[in-house]
Scaffold this motif. Structure first.
Motif, PDB file in Angstrom:
ATOM      1  N   LEU A  33      65.394  86.803  47.259  1.00 13.45           N
ATOM      2  CA  LEU A  33      65.549  87.871  48.233  1.00 13.45           C
ATOM      3  C   LEU A  33      66.885  88.552  47.979  1.00 13.45           C
ATOM      4  O   LEU A  33      67.884  87.881  47.716  1.00 13.45           O
ATOM      5  N   VAL A  34      66.891  89.874  48.040  1.00 11.68           N
ATOM      6  CA  VAL A  34      68.131  90.650  47.959  1.00 11.68           C
ATOM      7  C   VAL A  34      68.346  91.281  49.323  1.00 11.68           C
ATOM      8  O   VAL A  34      67.443  91.937  49.853  1.00 11.68           O
ATOM      9  N   VAL A  35      69.522  91.048  49.907  1.00 11.77           N
ATOM     10  CA  VAL A  35      69.839  91.674  51.184  1.00 11.77           C
ATOM     11  C   VAL A  35      70.847  92.785  50.951  1.00 11.77           C
ATOM     12  O   VAL A  35      71.770  92.648  50.143  1.00 11.77           O
ATOM     13  N   VAL A  36      70.639  93.901  51.646  1.00 15.05           N
ATOM     14  CA  VAL A  36      71.478  95.089  51.490  1.00 15.05           C
ATOM     15  C   VAL A  36      71.886  95.598  52.867  1.00 15.05           C
ATOM     16  O   VAL A  36      71.205  95.328  53.858  1.00 15.05           O
ATOM     17  N   PRO A  37      72.969  96.382  52.951  1.00 14.51           N
ATOM     18  CA  PRO A  37      73.466  96.840  54.247  1.00 14.51           C
ATOM     19  C   PRO A  37      72.805  98.099  54.800  1.00 14.51           C
ATOM     20  O   PRO A  37      73.057  98.458  55.946  1.00 14.51           O
ATOM     21  N   SER A  38      71.984  98.780  54.006  1.00 11.89           N
ATOM     22  CA  SER A  38      71.431 100.052  54.492  1.00 11.89           C
ATOM     23  C   SER A  38      70.100 100.375  53.811  1.00 11.89           C
ATOM     24  O   SER A  38      69.802  99.854  52.733  1.00 11.89           O
ATOM     25  N   ARG A  39      69.348 101.268  54.433  1.00  8.73           N
ATOM     26  CA  ARG A  39      68.101 101.750  53.815  1.00  8.73           C
ATOM     27  C   ARG A  39      68.409 102.499  52.529  1.00  8.73           C
ATOM     28  O   ARG A  39      67.637 102.444  51.569  1.00  8.73           O
ATOM     29  N   TYR A  40      69.539 103.199  52.487  1.00 10.62           N
ATOM     30  CA  TYR A  40      69.932 103.910  51.270  1.00 10.62           C
ATOM     31  C   TYR A  40      70.104 102.927  50.110  1.00 10.62           C
ATOM     32  O   TYR A  40      69.632 103.188  48.999  1.00 10.62           O
ATOM     33  N   SER A  41      70.780 101.798  50.372  1.00  8.71           N
ATOM     34  CA  SER A  41      70.968 100.781  49.328  1.00  8.71           C
ATOM     35  C   SER A  41      69.624 100.240  48.865  1.00  8.71           C
ATOM     36  O   SER A  41      69.401 100.068  47.664  1.00  8.71           O
ATOM     37  N   ALA A  42      68.732  99.986  49.809  1.00 10.94           N
ATOM     38  CA  ALA A  42      67.399  99.471  49.453  1.00 10.94           C
ATOM     39  C   ALA A  42      66.650 100.485  48.589  1.00 10.94           C
ATOM     40  O   ALA A  42      66.043 100.118  47.581  1.00 10.94           O
ATOM     41  N   LYS A  43      66.717 101.757  48.961  1.00 11.01           N
ATOM     42  CA  LYS A  43      66.032 102.800  48.181  1.00 11.01           C
ATOM     43  C   LYS A  43      66.636 102.917  46.785  1.00 11.01           C
ATOM     44  O   LYS A  43      65.904 103.041  45.791  1.00 11.01           O
ATOM     45  N   MET A  44      67.967 102.857  46.701  1.00 12.84           N
ATOM     46  CA  MET A  44      68.628 102.937  45.404  1.00 12.84           C
ATOM     47  C   MET A  44      68.146 101.808  44.488  1.00 12.84           C
ATOM     48  O   MET A  44      67.816 102.047  43.331  1.00 12.84           O
ATOM     49  N   LEU A  45      68.050 100.591  45.020  1.00 19.07           N
ATOM     50  CA  LEU A  45      67.609  99.464  44.201  1.00 19.07           C
ATOM     51  C   LEU A  45      66.134  99.575  43.849  1.00 19.07           C
ATOM     52  O   LEU A  45      65.733  99.275  42.716  1.00 19.07           O
ATOM     53  N   THR A  46      65.324 100.025  44.789  1.00 18.71           N
ATOM     54  CA  THR A  46      63.895 100.224  44.508  1.00 18.71           C
ATOM     55  C   THR A  46      63.720 101.292  43.432  1.00 18.71           C
ATOM     56  O   THR A  46      62.917 101.124  42.513  1.00 18.71           O
ATOM     57  N   ASP A  47      64.486 102.377  43.549  1.00 16.80           N
ATOM     58  CA  ASP A  47      64.411 103.453  42.548  1.00 16.80           C
ATOM     59  C   ASP A  47      64.826 102.977  41.156  1.00 16.80           C
ATOM     60  O   ASP A  47      64.376 103.524  40.155  1.00 16.80           O
ATOM     61  N   HIS A  48      65.674 101.949  41.103  1.00 13.99           N
ATOM     62  CA  HIS A  48      66.105 101.386  39.821  1.00 13.99           C
ATOM     63  C   HIS A  48      65.243 100.195  39.402  1.00 13.99           C
ATOM     64  O   HIS A  48      65.581  99.474  38.472  1.00 13.99           O
ATOM     65  N   HIS A  49      64.153  99.977  40.104  1.00 13.12           N
ATOM     66  CA  HIS A  49      63.126  98.984  39.735  1.00 13.12           C
ATOM     67  C   HIS A  49      63.539  97.531  39.931  1.00 13.12           C
ATOM     68  O   HIS A  49      63.165  96.673  39.132  1.00 13.12           O
TER      69      HIS A  49
END
Length: 184
Positions: free
Chosen positions: A159-175
């Motif tokens: 599991l990767v935990v992030v502080p914001s939806r923006y961080s989650a989107k950035m990581l999803t966008d980078h696969h």
């Protein structure tokens, strides 16, 4: 639950990651979990310090203040990490950064089939102060290399935990393939 945290920075260091990790650790201990923290120190030997509900293990390190004020390289061995795991018997591992010591902790967790949570704090942009390159092409290549390294690291967790939806989107966008959860 016995939770093992590892972070390259922890109080008395004063920076975002150190404070975040300390607050997280205190909260988990206050919730009744047994907590151990592994973190570097520049003093001689490995210091074992008890604070209420948390055992902090400081491992000797070399501080590279000429490169950056917060940069240090822990001096550790796989056998030292194995002995900490044997002693503490963690049920969950939570790492805070892709430092070599955290990678060694993740390897030992995988060897023992212990779940790993990875906190993703800043992204490759945090490496900018460490990379003093004026050439834009070289800077772009280095940025790509850092992202490749980061993605490999993040995909080792459960599991990767992030502080914001923006961080989650950035990581999803980078696969990033690992499940991502926004906390905070």
């Amino acid at each position: 639950m016995r939770i093992f945290y590892c972070s390259i920075t922890y109080p008395p260091d004063v920076n975002g990651q150190a404070i975040f990790t300390h607050n997280l650790v205190k909260g988990m201990a206050a919730s009744g979990h047994e907590v151990m923290v592994l973190t570097p120190t520049a003093s001689e030997g490995n210091n074992f310090i008890e604070i209420p509900g948390v055992k902090v293990t400081r491992i000797r390190s070399i501080h590279l203040t000429r490169v950056h004020q917060d940069l240090c390289i822990p001096i550790y061995s796989s056998s030292f990490i194995r002995s900490l795991f044997d002693q503490f018997q963690p049920e969950l591992i939570h790492v805070q950064d892709p430092s070599p010591i955290n990678l060694a902790v993740i390897r030992e967790a995988h060897r023992r089939k212990i779940p790993v949570i990875i906190s993703h704090h800043p992204g490759p942009e945090i490496t900018a102060p460490y990379i003093h390159v004026r050439n834009s092409l070289l800077r772009t290549v280095l940025h790509w290399i850092v992202w490749k390294f980061l993605l490999t690291y993040l995909n080792t967790g459960d599991l990767v935990v992030v502080p914001s939806r923006y961080s989650a989107k950035m990581l999803t966008d980078h696969h990033v393939q690992t499940k991502i959860k926004v906390v905070g």
